[in-house]
Design a protein around this motif. Structure first.
Motif, mmCIF file in Angstrom:
data_model
loop_
_atom_site.group_PDB
_atom_site.id
_atom_site.type_symbol
_atom_site.label_atom_id
_atom_site.label_comp_id
_atom_site.label_asym_id
_atom_site.label_seq_id
_atom_site.Cartn_x
_atom_site.Cartn_y
_atom_site.Cartn_z
ATOM 1 N N GLY A 23 0.810 -1.208 0.000
ATOM 2 C CA GLY A 23 0.000 0.000 0.000
ATOM 3 C C GLY A 23 0.835 1.246 0.000
ATOM 4 O O GLY A 23 2.050 1.204 -0.180
ATOM 5 N N THR A 24 0.141 2.307 0.191
ATOM 6 C CA THR A 24 0.860 3.562 0.285
ATOM 7 C C THR A 24 1.208 3.835 1.734
ATOM 8 O O THR A 24 0.628 3.262 2.641
ATOM 9 N N ILE A 25 2.132 4.733 1.881
ATOM 10 C CA ILE A 25 2.538 5.135 3.212
ATOM 11 C C ILE A 25 1.478 6.079 3.760
ATOM 12 O O ILE A 25 0.699 6.640 3.013
ATOM 13 N N GLY A 26 1.458 6.249 5.042
ATOM 14 C CA GLY A 26 0.491 7.189 5.581
ATOM 15 C C GLY A 26 0.460 7.134 7.087
ATOM 16 O O GLY A 26 1.123 6.308 7.694
ATOM 17 N N SER A 27 -0.316 8.042 7.660
ATOM 18 C CA SER A 27 -0.306 8.150 9.111
ATOM 19 C C SER A 27 -0.877 6.907 9.782
ATOM 20 O O SER A 27 -0.602 6.653 10.945
ATOM 21 N N CYS A 33 2.098 5.047 10.023
ATOM 22 C CA CYS A 33 3.291 5.834 10.265
ATOM 23 C C CYS A 33 2.995 7.131 10.988
ATOM 24 O O CYS A 33 2.925 8.177 10.384
ATOM 25 N N LYS A 34 2.820 7.021 12.277
ATOM 26 C CA LYS A 34 2.546 8.233 13.034
ATOM 27 C C LYS A 34 3.839 8.963 13.385
ATOM 28 O O LYS A 34 4.916 8.538 12.991
ATOM 29 N N GLY A 61 9.641 5.840 11.132
ATOM 30 C CA GLY A 61 10.906 5.715 10.416
ATOM 31 C C GLY A 61 11.216 6.869 9.488
ATOM 32 O O GLY A 61 12.380 7.208 9.276
ATOM 33 N N VAL A 62 10.193 7.449 8.923
ATOM 34 C CA VAL A 62 10.441 8.567 8.020
ATOM 35 C C VAL A 62 11.095 9.722 8.779
ATOM 36 O O VAL A 62 12.079 10.309 8.307
#
Lengths: 113, 113
Positions: free
Chosen positions: B2-6, B9-10, B14-15
């Motif tokens: 899928g796509t990245i997102g909150s 990825c809160k 890692g970002v």
DNA sequence: CAGAATCCACTTCGATACTG
DNA sequence: CAGTATCGAAGTGGATTCTG
């Protein structure tokens, strides 16, 4: 496939181009937040924890002018402005995924001293 | 995939960690230049076109403290200081390759105005 | 050669107040 | 709600000078 380097990648290469787009400390995070789908101004602001509206506006305008996202104003009361990634913007997903993967596998050093 | 997102990825993900390391406008380029192999201070400075030594020193120190590269001083005359990526630093290659690929496939917009 | 130290310019960011 | 306008603080980068 080898490593990246100046042999394959002199000044003006793709890395620089990407850095132009994902510039500053907010651009990357804005793109990340929009990756799952469109979001509104206030929504972005609260999720990213941006205390000031000015900075967010500046970043959104820059990304808009670079063709990374679109700004859609819905003439309602209260006004509703939706930001959405363009195809080009969504294609940044690969970069974000690489960043996510690296960050997950490389947590902060044990001691910074 | 899928796509990245909150959702996945809160804040603190890692970002953000990657952004801590590849911070500012020079860190990414420094890492790129060191990817093929070790380089000396002056060599880095000239390849990157950095007019000032201060900024390069600052960036190298930051990357060193984050465990991305090592600094080796050879006690010679004239002195020779070599910078080399650590394993962690070399692992950033995947991120740089993603940035390179995106930049190559997404040149600057027709008109930046 | 590889810096450290100092000063300065520019950009980015944040706080506040105000508007359609 | 979604900005704009203005101001000021802060961080980053650059130029210059000096040192081991």
């Amino acid at each position: 496939m080898g490593t990246i380097g100046s042999e394959q990648c002199k000044s003006g290469c793709g890395v620089e181009r990407t850095l132009q787009v994902l510039d500053g400390k907010w651009a990357t995070l804005v793109v990340r937040e929009l990756m799952p789908g469109p979001k509104r101004f206030t929504e972005l602001r609260s999720v990213l924890g941006m205390p000031s509206a000015k900075t967010l506006t500046d970043r959104l305008r820059a990304l808009e002018h670079q063709g990374i996202l679109t700004r859609t104003v819905h003439a309602e009361v209260p006004p509703r402005v939706v930001y959405e990634l363009t195809g080009q913007g969504r294609s940044l997903n690969s970069v974000l995924m690489a960043m996510l993967a690296w960050g997950e596998e490389n947590p902060a050093p044990v001691a910074v001293r």
